[in-house]
Design an enzyme around this catalytic site. Sequence first.
Site, PDB file in Angstrom:
ATOM      1  CD  GLU A 135      -9.279  -2.709  -1.452  1.00  0.00           C
ATOM      2  OE1 GLU A 135     -10.068  -2.859  -0.489  1.00  0.00           O
ATOM      3  OE2 GLU A 135      -8.445  -3.555  -1.778  1.00  0.00           O
TER       4      GLU A 135
ATOM      5  CG  ASP B  21      -1.750  -1.251   1.354  1.00  0.00           C
ATOM      6  OD1 ASP B  21      -2.181  -1.777   0.321  1.00  0.00           O
ATOM      7  OD2 ASP B  21      -1.946  -1.720   2.491  1.00  0.00           O
TER       8      ASP B  21
END
Length: 519
Positions: free
Chosen positions: A181, A16
């Site tokens: 997301e 991420d």
Amino acid sequence: MVTSYRNPILRGMYPDPSICRVGNTYYLVNSTFEYYPGIALSKSTDLLNWQQLPGVVTQTKQADLSHAKSNEGIFAVCIRYFEGAFYVITTNFAEFKTFIIRGVLNNHDEIVWDADRVEINVNGIDPDLYFEDGRTYVEFTGYIDDKGTKAIQQVEIDLHTGEILAGPKVLSFGSGGRDVEGPHILKKDHTYYLLTAEGGTGVGHMITIFKSDHLWGPYENKDGVNPIFTNRDRAEQPLQNIGHGDLFQDAAHNWWLVCLGTQPAAVGMTQITNLGRETLLYPVNWNHTWPVINHGVPTEVVSLADFKQHQQSLLNEQRSTDFEDHFETAKLRPEWLSLRNGLKDNLKLTHQMLLLHGGETTLAQQGTPAFLGLRQASHDEILTVSLATEATDLKQGRLGIASLINNDHFAALLIEADQEHFNVIRQQQVADLEINEVIGTLSELPEQFCLINHAATKTFRVVAKNKTVEFTTAALNFSNEAIAALNTGDIEGLYALGNATLAVAAVSRVKTGPISQKE
């Protein structure tokens, strides 16, 4: 001049990624989940070689990880620089709180982070920060109904208090992939772009992009554009699970993308992942409406033959990711991780030596054991722990090395005192199967512990002057496939239990070649 480089640029569990630039220095953050310190932070001046900095979350009031389950804790992080300060925003899943922590550079070029956080009352994860005209906006992914429908939403907040001033409003349901997301908003040529991840953080992962003339949307999903970057239909590529990206510009205004990906290892008919999700870097051509990332293909080796301007930012060739620590400073190097909290009195650095005193908490428990680990950075590597035997104290306890991916998939090679010798113990858990057996004895304290990693196996070894004892287990037992979750990768290192003190003179992690003969 660098004409090509190899991904990942951050190896091991660095998922991420989010990035910002201050002058000629880039700052990058990654998720850390149940590991401590929370929020991994690195910096670079050439995009290829990264110096790890101390983690952001070092106090319970910043984020309480003490009750974080495996694969929970600090989820996706975003970093931005605004009006002379850094801001990181993330969600601690253990508290289900989304919050911002502010940091500023001191005179020593170090970021000093606020002890207090600003909480944002949004019901979601993967928050993003966007600043415009002195106003602050947060994008996030969250459920909008009781049927599990996910959407990217946006609120305007007061940066100092976290109060929601407008929203939430749905910006996008994605392009049709599941689990939309990882949103990031940016503005280029008077147009707003929304970058997202879809498909779940597995083999279907992909990066998608949408645009709008207005910050609050509507955001257009143009036919033929999405997914803008993925390997979901390219099983031959060595990098997979491509997703969760962040677009940014270098000092010369060239566009780049950081994103996550995995390096699956072929073991028989199975693809397994022990390293977790890693950070990748790609050049971007953005001369027209939509960005084109590395000609549309996430490759392991990136050629810059068609990206001449991008080469100016890559000042140095990539250095080795090997690691060596002789504990020469009074502070622990930031590459080291513990579980859920700091080790406090269980850890001491003194006289070029690390002392790890055992505790009662084990790796199987949801607490903070006396465990200190490094990210596994290659499928083929050797972790070597050299003991300071004169300071090692083995009383009523055990000490040695361990590797884990979660609290019911781990293994350790430990020694304990038994009258005139030392027992060598294999301690392992694979789901509900537990092993705790003596596999040999030593007549004296060992000189080294070693963990030999290969794609298919892990060999745990203890070495004394005249004897070696070891066991080998399947790497699959420590893989994401074994636990059906992709958040974390293998962490390996030092482990002590009970009234034992492990004294370590040096630790090294060295990349090796694939196994070709018996070790």
